[in-house]
Write an enzyme that holds these catalytic residues in place. Structure first.
Site, mmCIF file in Angstrom:
data_model
loop_
_atom_site.group_PDB
_atom_site.id
_atom_site.type_symbol
_atom_site.label_atom_id
_atom_site.label_comp_id
_atom_site.label_asym_id
_atom_site.label_seq_id
_atom_site.Cartn_x
_atom_site.Cartn_y
_atom_site.Cartn_z
ATOM 1 N N LYS A 188 0.884 -1.176 0.000
ATOM 2 C CA LYS A 188 0.000 0.000 0.000
ATOM 3 C C LYS A 188 0.920 1.224 0.000
ATOM 4 C CE LYS A 188 -1.930 3.003 1.897
ATOM 5 N NZ LYS A 188 -1.683 4.397 1.481
ATOM 6 N N GLU A 263 9.927 2.042 10.558
ATOM 7 C CA GLU A 263 10.942 3.070 10.292
ATOM 8 C C GLU A 263 10.211 4.402 10.298
ATOM 9 O OE1 GLU A 263 13.200 2.251 6.784
ATOM 10 O OE2 GLU A 263 13.974 0.385 7.597
ATOM 11 N N GLU A 394 9.629 17.226 13.688
ATOM 12 C CA GLU A 394 10.134 16.903 12.351
ATOM 13 C C GLU A 394 9.414 17.787 11.326
ATOM 14 O OE1 GLU A 394 8.931 13.179 10.460
ATOM 15 O OE2 GLU A 394 11.032 12.809 9.965
HETATM 16 P P1 NAD Z 1 2.509 8.821 6.924
HETATM 17 O O1 NAD Z 1 2.740 8.124 8.208
HETATM 18 O O2 NAD Z 1 1.522 9.911 6.878
HETATM 19 O O3 NAD Z 1 2.073 7.792 5.790
HETATM 20 C C1 NAD Z 1 2.851 6.661 5.471
HETATM 21 C C2 NAD Z 1 1.952 5.580 4.926
HETATM 22 O O4 NAD Z 1 1.081 5.133 5.952
HETATM 23 C C3 NAD Z 1 1.072 6.017 3.759
HETATM 24 O O5 NAD Z 1 1.036 4.982 2.798
HETATM 25 C C4 NAD Z 1 -0.271 6.195 4.423
HETATM 26 O O6 NAD Z 1 -1.355 6.021 3.543
HETATM 27 C C5 NAD Z 1 -0.244 5.083 5.453
HETATM 28 N N1 NAD Z 1 -1.165 5.253 6.578
HETATM 29 C C6 NAD Z 1 -1.612 6.411 7.127
HETATM 30 N N2 NAD Z 1 -2.476 6.131 8.133
HETATM 31 C C7 NAD Z 1 -2.565 4.783 8.231
HETATM 32 C C8 NAD Z 1 -3.286 3.890 9.071
HETATM 33 N N3 NAD Z 1 -4.103 4.332 10.038
HETATM 34 N N4 NAD Z 1 -3.133 2.565 8.883
HETATM 35 C C9 NAD Z 1 -2.309 2.088 7.926
HETATM 36 N N5 NAD Z 1 -1.623 2.887 7.086
HETATM 37 C C10 NAD Z 1 -1.737 4.218 7.240
HETATM 38 O O7 NAD Z 1 3.956 9.321 6.446
HETATM 39 P P2 NAD Z 1 4.297 10.246 5.183
HETATM 40 O O8 NAD Z 1 3.883 11.632 5.503
HETATM 41 O O9 NAD Z 1 3.809 9.572 3.953
HETATM 42 O O10 NAD Z 1 5.898 10.123 5.154
HETATM 43 C C11 NAD Z 1 6.761 10.958 5.862
HETATM 44 C C12 NAD Z 1 7.213 10.310 7.153
HETATM 45 O O11 NAD Z 1 7.915 9.096 6.890
HETATM 46 C C13 NAD Z 1 8.189 11.162 7.936
HETATM 47 O O12 NAD Z 1 7.850 11.150 9.306
HETATM 48 C C14 NAD Z 1 9.531 10.469 7.723
HETATM 49 O O13 NAD Z 1 10.494 10.690 8.708
HETATM 50 C C15 NAD Z 1 9.108 9.039 7.674
HETATM 51 N N6 NAD Z 1 10.147 8.230 7.045
HETATM 52 C C16 NAD Z 1 10.938 7.422 7.828
HETATM 53 C C17 NAD Z 1 11.966 6.677 7.257
HETATM 54 C C18 NAD Z 1 12.864 5.809 8.105
HETATM 55 O O14 NAD Z 1 13.570 4.992 7.547
HETATM 56 N N7 NAD Z 1 12.877 5.972 9.407
HETATM 57 C C19 NAD Z 1 12.166 6.731 5.888
HETATM 58 C C20 NAD Z 1 11.352 7.564 5.117
HETATM 59 C C21 NAD Z 1 10.332 8.302 5.709
#
Ligand code: NAD
Length: 490
Positions: A188, A263, A394
């Protein structure tokens, strides 16, 4: 730029016609509801394509496909899985330009970084492919009375949920080890950047990955994502995204005792001591926050500098920030492209207002650029205190907050005084100091006198609110497999 633009339009033309469909059991399919949502280009906010808005029914179909494909894929000899996954890596390499150009338009990230990210996707497949033949290996452990033999088995169909930053590379970082371990996958991807996930599944199947082994459902987190995390036939969830989403996923997966790997976010310090190679440190500190638009989990978003060199060092970083080329992501000269989406841009701009109210000084940037598109100026805040929001939260943009320190103890206290603990960067020529600092820094990954240079066998992941579990090397297989112990009398 015009040549690149024309090529990019050619690469995404079919998405404009067919939309970005789901991909289940080898078939490109619309959402069962027939609903779609639009993906926008952050360059000019023009719609790029309609995307299938998958929901619970689509997840159920994809999980059924992954479950049906599991017995055969998990029993496929590791050497054969290796052969197929190497073919996938080769196919990614052959399609690297198409992937990179598509990703630039869909995410706004600059071509100079996206072309490398596409190839890194191939490297992820090669690396884990080579480990597939030994994935099930274990240990023999014996004492006077018993011989214990351990081995590993793929855990079952797994869910992979990914964010919008460098989406292609990050997806391969999760999907490649899962497939190499013998698991089948339902992916997803993030709603803001869905295009290259569809390219990945198509490229993989054309390269020989059996149908149903990798399935794709687009849609929103609270709907498709939630169902995937709750599904009883999904044995584990590999998630990359925000820390608060990780908490939600843990709650959603509780009833089915889901194994999770997270992550998450970061607020990573780069600590610069007086004795450092200041030229290298300034280059690296700037690179780690302004490359990839600062939309990078390991970006060094807090600059902690010894007070004796604070003025000179921050002036230098400000000059770098002011000199960076901000522009169209497909322009080969561009370093900083537009942020992913107007919603994210609004979040970053709100931090500019917050910084002003809290009393930080804007040493570079601090404003939106241009009339259209999500362009903002690479920004450096000085006179920052560690209790300000810009030092604690962040921001996930090209925004750096600089804080002075007086001694090692203060540097360490400031570095650790955040909820996150993903990465830390340390610049000093003093080996004793480096040992003491690295011993006490609360971070899963620490680079000394270096920017983030990845080594795929090394563990990747964070502590505190930055994650649970490690990827890379054998750590990935530990997550996607069960270890079984068989004991014999002797
Ligand atoms: P997000 O958490 O908003 O979304 C990530 C994914 O989770 C999306 O596919 C979203 O649709 C899904 N999602 C959202 N709510 C959900 C739920 N209730 N159940 C299941 N899935 C759900 O993150 P984003 O804004 O897309 O990405 C940015 C974030 O990702 C930042 O915080 C960044 O630091 C983090 N990130 C971490 C790493 C790492 O390796 N630590 C790498 C890249 C990005």
């Amino acid at each position: 730029l015009s040549d690149n633009l024309a090529r990019a339009q050619g690469y995404i033309a079919h998405f404009a016609k067919t939309g970005v469909c789901n991909h289940i059991a080898g078939q490109s399919v619309a959402a069962q509801s027939g609903e779609t949502f639009e993906t926008l280009s952050p360059v000019d906010l023009a719609p790029l394509a309609q995307v299938a808005k998958g929901g619970a029914a689509d997840i159920d179909a994809a999980v059924a496909a992954a479950k049906a494909a599991f017995p055969s894929w998990s029993k496929t000899p590791g050497s054969e899985r290796r052969r197929i996954l190497i073919q996938v890596a080769e196919a990614i390499e052959a399609n690297a330009e198409r992937i990179a150009f598509t990703e630039c338009l869909d995410t706004g990230q600059a071509l100079r970084f996206m072309s490398k990210a596409a190839l890194r996707g191939a490297a992820n497949f090669r690396f884990f492919a080579d480990k597939a033949p030994s994935a099930e290996d274990g240990l023999s452990l014996r004492n006077a009375n018993q011989m214990n033999v351990t081995s590993r088995r793929p855990i079952g169909p797994v869910g992979v949920i990914t964010p919008w930053n460098t989406p292609f590379m990050l997806s391969t970082w999760k999907i490649a080890p899962a497939l190499a371990a013998g698991c089948t996958v339902v992916h997803k991807p993030a709603e803001f950047s869905p295009m290259t996930a569809k390219l990945l599944v198509e490229i993989a199947e054309e390269a020989g990955l059996p149908k149903g082994v990798l399935n794709l459902v687009n849609g929103f987190g609270e709907d498709a994502g939630k169902r995937l995390t709750e599904h009883p036939d999904i044995k584990a969830i590999a998630f990359v995204g925000e820390s608060r989403t990780g908490s939600m996923i843990m709650r959603q997966g509780a009833d089915t005792l889901k194994r999770v790997h997270f992550e998450l976010g970061g607020k990573n310090p780069v600590i610069v001591f007086e004795d450092a190679d200041l030229d290298r440190a300034a280059d690296a500190a700037s690179f780690m926050i302004y490359s990839l638009n600062g939309e990078r989990c390991t970006s060094s978003s807090r600059l902690l500098v010894h007070h004796n060199i604070y003025e000179a060092f921050t002036a230098r970083v400000a000059k770098v920030a002011q000199g960076l080329k901000v522009g169209h992501p497909l322009d080969p000269q561009t370093v900083v492209g537009p942020l992913i989406h107007p919603e994210h841009e609004a979040k970053v701009l709100a931090y500019f207002d917050r910084a002003r109210i809290e009393g930080a000084t804007i040493a570079a940037g601090g404003q939106k650029l241009g009339e259209t598109g999500c362009y903002i100026a690479p920004t450096l805040f000085t006179d920052v205190r560690n209790d300000m929001a810009i030092a604690q939260e962040e921001i996930f943009g090209p925004v750096l907050s600089a804080i002075p320190f007086h001694d090692d103890a203060e540097a360490l206290a400031l570095a650790n005084d955040v909820p996150y603990g993903l990465a830390a960067y340390l610049w000093t020529r003093d080996l004793d100091r480096a040992m003491q600092m690295t011993d006490a820094l609360e971070a899963g990954m620490i680079w000394v006198n270096s920017e983030n240079v990845r080594h795929l066998p090394a563990p990747f992941g964070g502590v505190k609110a930055s994650g649970i579990g490690r990827d890379g090397g054998d750590w990935s297989f530990d997550f996607y497999m069960e270890t079984v112990n068989v004991s014999f009398p002797r």
